[in-house]
Structure formats: C-alpha cells, structure tokens
Write an enzyme that holds these catalytic residues in place. Structure first.
Site, mmCIF file in Angstrom:
data_model
loop_
_atom_site.group_PDB
_atom_site.id
_atom_site.type_symbol
_atom_site.label_atom_id
_atom_site.label_comp_id
_atom_site.label_asym_id
_atom_site.label_seq_id
_atom_site.Cartn_x
_atom_site.Cartn_y
_atom_site.Cartn_z
ATOM 1 N N ASP A 51 0.829 -1.214 0.000
ATOM 2 C CA ASP A 51 0.000 0.000 0.000
ATOM 3 C C ASP A 51 0.865 1.267 0.000
ATOM 4 O O ASP A 51 0.516 2.264 -0.637
ATOM 5 C CB ASP A 51 -0.909 0.018 1.233
ATOM 6 C CG ASP A 51 -2.018 -1.021 1.131
ATOM 7 O OD1 ASP A 51 -2.596 -1.157 0.035
ATOM 8 O OD2 ASP A 51 -2.308 -1.695 2.132
ATOM 9 N N GLY A 52 1.990 1.202 0.722
ATOM 10 C CA GLY A 52 2.889 2.357 0.796
ATOM 11 C C GLY A 52 3.396 2.749 -0.593
ATOM 12 O O GLY A 52 3.518 3.940 -0.904
ATOM 13 N N ASP A 153 -4.670 12.977 21.882
ATOM 14 C CA ASP A 153 -3.461 12.746 21.081
ATOM 15 C C ASP A 153 -3.574 13.328 19.674
ATOM 16 O O ASP A 153 -2.576 13.716 19.078
ATOM 17 C CB ASP A 153 -3.205 11.236 20.945
ATOM 18 C CG ASP A 153 -2.503 10.669 22.152
ATOM 19 O OD1 ASP A 153 -2.399 11.393 23.161
ATOM 20 O OD2 ASP A 153 -2.065 9.503 22.099
ATOM 21 N N THR A 164 -9.889 1.964 6.272
ATOM 22 C CA THR A 164 -9.357 0.659 6.708
ATOM 23 C C THR A 164 -7.922 0.774 7.244
ATOM 24 O O THR A 164 -7.348 -0.229 7.665
ATOM 25 C CB THR A 164 -9.361 -0.336 5.527
ATOM 26 O OG1 THR A 164 -8.864 0.331 4.361
ATOM 27 C CG2 THR A 164 -10.738 -0.880 5.241
ATOM 28 N N ALA A 165 -7.352 1.990 7.193
ATOM 29 C CA ALA A 165 -5.943 2.147 7.590
ATOM 30 C C ALA A 165 -5.839 2.644 9.045
ATOM 31 O O ALA A 165 -6.446 2.058 9.937
ATOM 32 C CB ALA A 165 -5.258 3.079 6.588
ATOM 33 N N TYR A 166 -5.132 3.722 9.271
ATOM 34 C CA TYR A 166 -4.915 4.260 10.619
ATOM 35 C C TYR A 166 -6.255 4.483 11.326
ATOM 36 O O TYR A 166 -6.410 4.209 12.519
ATOM 37 C CB TYR A 166 -4.139 5.583 10.475
ATOM 38 C CG TYR A 166 -3.477 6.135 11.706
ATOM 39 C CD1 TYR A 166 -3.542 5.488 12.937
ATOM 40 C CD2 TYR A 166 -2.740 7.336 11.636
ATOM 41 C CE1 TYR A 166 -2.909 6.018 14.065
ATOM 42 C CE2 TYR A 166 -2.111 7.862 12.748
ATOM 43 C CZ TYR A 166 -2.212 7.205 13.953
ATOM 44 O OH TYR A 166 -1.591 7.736 15.058
ATOM 45 N N ASN A 167 -7.236 4.969 10.592
ATOM 46 C CA ASN A 167 -8.583 5.210 11.132
ATOM 47 C C ASN A 167 -9.144 3.975 11.835
ATOM 48 O O ASN A 167 -9.713 4.059 12.916
ATOM 49 C CB ASN A 167 -9.499 5.635 9.974
ATOM 50 C CG ASN A 167 -10.953 5.679 10.373
ATOM 51 O OD1 ASN A 167 -11.371 6.549 11.123
ATOM 52 N ND2 ASN A 167 -11.723 4.716 9.883
ATOM 53 N N PHE A 168 -8.957 2.823 11.195
ATOM 54 C CA PHE A 168 -9.504 1.570 11.731
ATOM 55 C C PHE A 168 -8.819 1.212 13.056
ATOM 56 O O PHE A 168 -9.460 0.713 13.981
ATOM 57 C CB PHE A 168 -9.295 0.471 10.677
ATOM 58 C CG PHE A 168 -9.963 -0.834 11.011
ATOM 59 C CD1 PHE A 168 -11.320 -0.895 11.282
ATOM 60 C CD2 PHE A 168 -9.231 -2.011 11.048
ATOM 61 C CE1 PHE A 168 -11.930 -2.104 11.581
ATOM 62 C CE2 PHE A 168 -9.835 -3.218 11.346
ATOM 63 C CZ PHE A 168 -11.189 -3.264 11.618
ATOM 64 N N SER A 169 -7.512 1.497 13.132
ATOM 65 C CA SER A 169 -6.775 1.207 14.369
ATOM 66 C C SER A 169 -7.213 2.125 15.510
ATOM 67 O O SER A 169 -6.928 1.843 16.663
ATOM 68 C CB SER A 169 -5.269 1.402 14.156
ATOM 69 O OG SER A 169 -4.840 0.695 13.038
HETATM 70 P P1 NAD Z 1 3.345 1.646 5.549
HETATM 71 O O1 NAD Z 1 3.419 1.832 4.098
HETATM 72 O O2 NAD Z 1 4.246 0.712 6.242
HETATM 73 O O3 NAD Z 1 1.833 1.262 5.909
HETATM 74 C C1 NAD Z 1 1.480 0.884 7.204
HETATM 75 C C2 NAD Z 1 0.400 -0.179 7.122
HETATM 76 O O4 NAD Z 1 -0.842 0.440 6.743
HETATM 77 C C3 NAD Z 1 0.675 -1.284 6.108
HETATM 78 O O5 NAD Z 1 0.364 -2.526 6.688
HETATM 79 C C4 NAD Z 1 -0.292 -0.955 4.967
HETATM 80 O O6 NAD Z 1 -0.701 -2.114 4.232
HETATM 81 C C5 NAD Z 1 -1.447 -0.365 5.744
HETATM 82 N N1 NAD Z 1 -2.326 0.487 4.931
HETATM 83 C C6 NAD Z 1 -1.996 1.584 4.216
HETATM 84 N N2 NAD Z 1 -3.087 2.068 3.597
HETATM 85 C C7 NAD Z 1 -4.118 1.255 3.920
HETATM 86 C C8 NAD Z 1 -5.499 1.237 3.624
HETATM 87 N N3 NAD Z 1 -6.063 2.184 2.873
HETATM 88 N N4 NAD Z 1 -6.260 0.254 4.159
HETATM 89 C C9 NAD Z 1 -5.728 -0.698 4.949
HETATM 90 N N5 NAD Z 1 -4.427 -0.724 5.285
HETATM 91 C C10 NAD Z 1 -3.638 0.238 4.782
HETATM 92 O O7 NAD Z 1 3.502 3.036 6.363
HETATM 93 P P2 NAD Z 1 3.567 4.561 5.892
HETATM 94 O O8 NAD Z 1 3.946 4.645 4.469
HETATM 95 O O9 NAD Z 1 4.386 5.323 6.866
HETATM 96 O O10 NAD Z 1 2.068 5.120 6.123
HETATM 97 C C11 NAD Z 1 1.072 4.844 5.279
HETATM 98 C C12 NAD Z 1 -0.176 4.619 6.101
HETATM 99 O O11 NAD Z 1 0.110 3.873 7.283
HETATM 100 C C13 NAD Z 1 -0.818 5.878 6.640
HETATM 101 O O12 NAD Z 1 -1.605 6.533 5.661
HETATM 102 C C14 NAD Z 1 -1.653 5.332 7.785
HETATM 103 O O13 NAD Z 1 -2.992 5.073 7.403
HETATM 104 C C15 NAD Z 1 -0.999 4.013 8.130
HETATM 105 N N6 NAD Z 1 -0.625 4.079 9.554
HETATM 106 C C16 NAD Z 1 -1.315 3.260 10.400
HETATM 107 C C17 NAD Z 1 -1.081 3.331 11.754
HETATM 108 C C18 NAD Z 1 -1.869 2.439 12.648
HETATM 109 O O14 NAD Z 1 -2.670 1.659 12.131
HETATM 110 N N7 NAD Z 1 -1.712 2.549 13.951
HETATM 111 C C19 NAD Z 1 -0.142 4.235 12.277
HETATM 112 C C20 NAD Z 1 0.541 5.042 11.380
HETATM 113 C C21 NAD Z 1 0.286 4.965 10.002
#
Ligand code: NAD
Length: 267
Positions: A51-52, A153, A164-169
């Site tokens: 995804d990155g 925070d 599905t990304a950070y939002n979900f967490s």
């Molecule tokens: P990265 O590329 O290592 O991605 C981090 C993880 O987020 C990977 O497992 C990736 O598959 C997943 N991800 C990215 N977009 C997604 C999506 N739309 N749906 C589901 N999973 C998704 O890290 P990066 O390049 O530094 O950041 C990219 C994304 O990482 C950010 O946009 C953010 O959403 C995510 N992130 C997640 C957390 C968390 O879940 N706690 C914390 C920081 C960043």
C-alpha cells in the site's frame, strides 16, 4: 499507430524488482511500451509493492487522472488489486477491457499560518497531532458551527478508502469507497472534569468543511501527518478540511474485491 505507454514503478524489494522485469517483458510482448519514469501520455500506471508504494506513487504523480493499478508484493495490499502470480491474467483482462474504474476520494487540507497558506491532500488520511507526543488542544467547527474543544493525542480525518488504515486502528468505522464522506476520528480523546472531548468518530458529508483552530498557545507545537508523512507549521492559525474535487482512478477487476479484502485481510 499510437504508442500504448504504461508507467511502472516498483519498490526496492527483491520480489518487486523480479515482478517488474517479468511485467516489462509481458507488456512488450503484448505491444505496450513500458516506461520506468512517469510519462504523462501513458494510459495506465502500474505500481508494484505494498500500500505504501501505491500511496507514494499517487503523491509523486501529483494525483494524476491516469488510472493506477497495484500489484501486491507487500503484506496487506488494500490498494493493490493484482496478485503477482496472475500477471498474464491481468494483461489479458486489461487487453479485453474486463475491468472497471473506481474513483478514490482525497481529503484536502487548506492550512493557514500567520504568513502563508497552502493545500495538502491525502489518499488515506490527514491527522493533526502535536510535536514530541504532547496533547493537542484545538477548537473544532463543522461549517463554522462550533462543535467542541478537543483535547487528546490527535484528530484524524480519513477518506472512505483510508478508513481501513490508521482510522480503523483508532476505532473508526469502515466506510465504503463509493460514499462521498469523510470521517473525523479522535485519537485518545481526554474526558475528565477538565476536558470534554467527543469519544466517537463522526461521519461528515464530503462537501462540508471541518475547521481545526488550535488554541493560541499551541500554535507552534503542531504536527500534521498526511498519509504518514510529517509536516510542521509555526504560527498555525487554522486548517480547513474537506473532500477534494480531485479524484484518483483505480483499476478494479472484481466488483467483489472490497468485500474479499475485508474478509481476507481483517478476519
Ligand atoms: P506503511 O506503508 O508501512 O503502511 C502501514 C500499514 O498500513 C501497512 O500494513 C499498509 O498495508 C497499511 N495500509 C496503508 N493504507 C491502507 C489502507 N487504505 N487500508 C488498509 N491498510 C492500509 O507506512 P507509511 O507509508 O508510513 O504510512 C502509510 C499509512 O500507514 C498511513 O496513511 C496510515 O494510514 C498508516 N498508519 C497506520 C497506523 C496504525 O494503524 N496505527 C499508524 C501510522 C500509520
């Protein structure tokens, strides 16, 4: 005859580089001209990685309208539609026009500091946090209606595809990509006799404007995360967020892939 150019980017993993070489050969055999640099006349962008890699590519290509498709050599691959062991099928389907285009919404932030204003866009999310892991204290307005003074925070504003990304967490809801909405999700909101912050995510129409106005004494301690990339601003006055008029076009080969992704990657 017009050249059929296809841009290819890959991350640096061994697997991605191997797939890239194989894809270049297959594309040439099928009459395409693969380009390793971004060519604005291309008909398709292919990005090989996780995804990155997809997110980096759309930022680097300035959210181009040229459709993008991802080949997944990463772990999750929410944006990455094609499996590396199905390259031949991918080219066959593409040749036959057996695909559809899905529009991905972007969240756009207009940032105002004392001296300047600028716009940043995100595919997944934009997050207001504080430097050095401090707490943020910010007033929140929706279409100029005061909603709350948030302490915690951070505040995360996600797109549907970013849900599905950070939002979900952060306990945000999953939002289908067809919906024209953004989601504002609190990160560790504080609730005590001193602070009152909403603890639940809110789904807001994409055309509405969320305004974040940090308290004056915190104007120099902000950190903005745009798809994971950090930005710092001095004298931050206000950030207005809404869904952008610009969209990314993503190639999809199965209408069921959204539900397959949720099942296969989360359950
Ligand atoms: P990265 O590329 O290592 O991605 C981090 C993880 O987020 C990977 O497992 C990736 O598959 C997943 N991800 C990215 N977009 C997604 C999506 N739309 N749906 C589901 N999973 C998704 O890290 P990066 O390049 O530094 O950041 C990219 C994304 O990482 C950010 O946009 C953010 O959403 C995510 N992130 C997640 C957390 C968390 O879940 N706690 C914390 C920081 C960043």
């Amino acid at each position: 005859m017009k050249e059929k150019i296809i841009n290819i980017v890959a991350n640096s993993s061994y697997e991605s580089r191997k797939i890239k070489q194989k894809l270049i050969k297959l594309l040439k055999d099928n009459g395409y001209t693969p380009s390793k640099n971004f060519n604005p006349d291309a008909e398709l962008n292919v990005c090989i990685g996780g995804d990155g890699t997809f997110i980096n590519a759309v930022h680097k290509n300035n959210f181009t309208k040229i459709p993008t498709v991802g080949i997944n050599t990463g772990h999750l691959g929410f944006y990455q539609e094609v499996s590396p062991d199905k390259l031949e099928k991918f080219i066959e389907d593409y040749n036959n026009g057996d695909y559809s285009i899905e529009e991905l919404k972007l969240v756009e932030a207009e940032i105002f500091t004392r001296n300047k204003s600028l716009i940043l866009s995100g595919v997944n999310e934009i997050v207001l946090k504080a430097k050095h892991s401090k707490i943020i204290h910010t007033n929140v307005y929706v279409n100029r209606n005061f909603l709350e003074k948030f302490s915690g925070d951070g505040l995360l504003i996600s797109t549907p595809s970013g849900s599905t990304a950070y939002n979900f967490s952060c306990n945000g809801s999953l939002v289908h990509h067809s919906l024209e909405v953004m989601q504002m999700t609190p990160i560790a909101p504080i609730n005590s006799v001193v602070y009152r912050s909403l603890t639940s995510p809110i789904i807001i129409p994409g055309s509405y404007t969320i305004s974040l106005v940090p308290e004056k004494r915190y104007a120099n301690s902000n950190l903005l995360l745009v798809d994971g990339k950090e930005y710092f601003f001095n004298n931050l006055k206000k950030i207005n967020l809404k869904l952008s008029n610009r969209k990314i076009n993503k190639l999809v080969f199965s209408q069921d892939s959204y539900w397959e992704n949720l099942r296969d990657k989360f359950l």
